[in-house]
Write an enzyme that holds these catalytic residues in place. Sequence first.
Site, PDB file in Angstrom:
ATOM      1  CB  SER A  39      -3.437   4.228  -2.150  1.00 34.68           C
ATOM      2  OG  SER A  39      -2.542   5.289  -2.395  1.00 34.68           O
ATOM      3  CG  ASP A 162      -3.169   5.271  -5.849  1.00 36.18           C
ATOM      4  OD1 ASP A 162      -4.191   4.596  -5.597  1.00 36.18           O
ATOM      5  OD2 ASP A 162      -2.662   6.061  -5.033  1.00 36.18           O
TER       6      ASP A 162
END
Length: 285
Positions: A39, A162
């Site tokens: 991320s 994500d």
Amino acid sequence: MEKSGLIVEGGGMKCAYSAGILDAFLDDNVTFDYCMGVSAGAANTASYLAGQRGRNLRFYIEHVKDPRYISIKNLIKTGSLFGLQYIYGTLTNSTGNDPLDYDALAANPSEFHFPATNAATGKAEYFSKEDLGRDDYRGIMATCALPGFCKPISFHGNYYYDGGVADSIPVERAIADGCDKVVIIYCRPLGYVKQPESYRFLYKKMLRKFPNTITAIDNRHLNYRHSVEVAAKLQKEGRAFLFAPSHQVKIGTFTTDPKIMQELYDLGISDYKAQKDALRAFLNN
């Protein structure tokens, strides 16, 4: 010859901490054979591998002021709280106001990997810098697309969310990829115990087209705890070195106060300095 690895945890604005440590790595020429970012940790790692000291900090204390970066207006207008196209496109492309040095990233001999969660399967898929292109950072957008707050990113024919959903701390992946030792940068103090996600009512509704991603989010805290246990075991064996905030800084995933993020960045610098000699010994053994 031993293969050294670096793992940089995600965590939105909390990753200002790893930005500090990574800049300190650049100051002291600390390098790794293999880097895995998750991320926002992947975005930070890209700047580190491109040798762009201070670039990550600008995103946390300067660019964050622009409503196109993060805002409710974004959420209403585009369906995403974070403006991933603005952050990793408009700003980051070669014609942007803060471009990533793609040539330096590509030329860096270190491997660079990052996970994204396949929206259909709920499983982690791992990409590398070879999946990126000049002015094409969709892979980074994919690993940063927080479910419920960002739309999934279309990449390589699939939709992705994500990477932290399916693999928040890819320590087992790093070992499987041949790393003998790993340095892990957490975004929360040691001892943190991840709890089940609190916004289930939201993501269950918003992700109804992707039931396997819902299941992955439901199980995220269990997978996170498992990875922390694996890392702790490796640390006892002398195969892992851990960085984590030495004290709590009140900051959330969506915090936009530059002063708080500067404090967290500075904490990363000071925590590195406190463990500098121990890190050198770990990497050189």
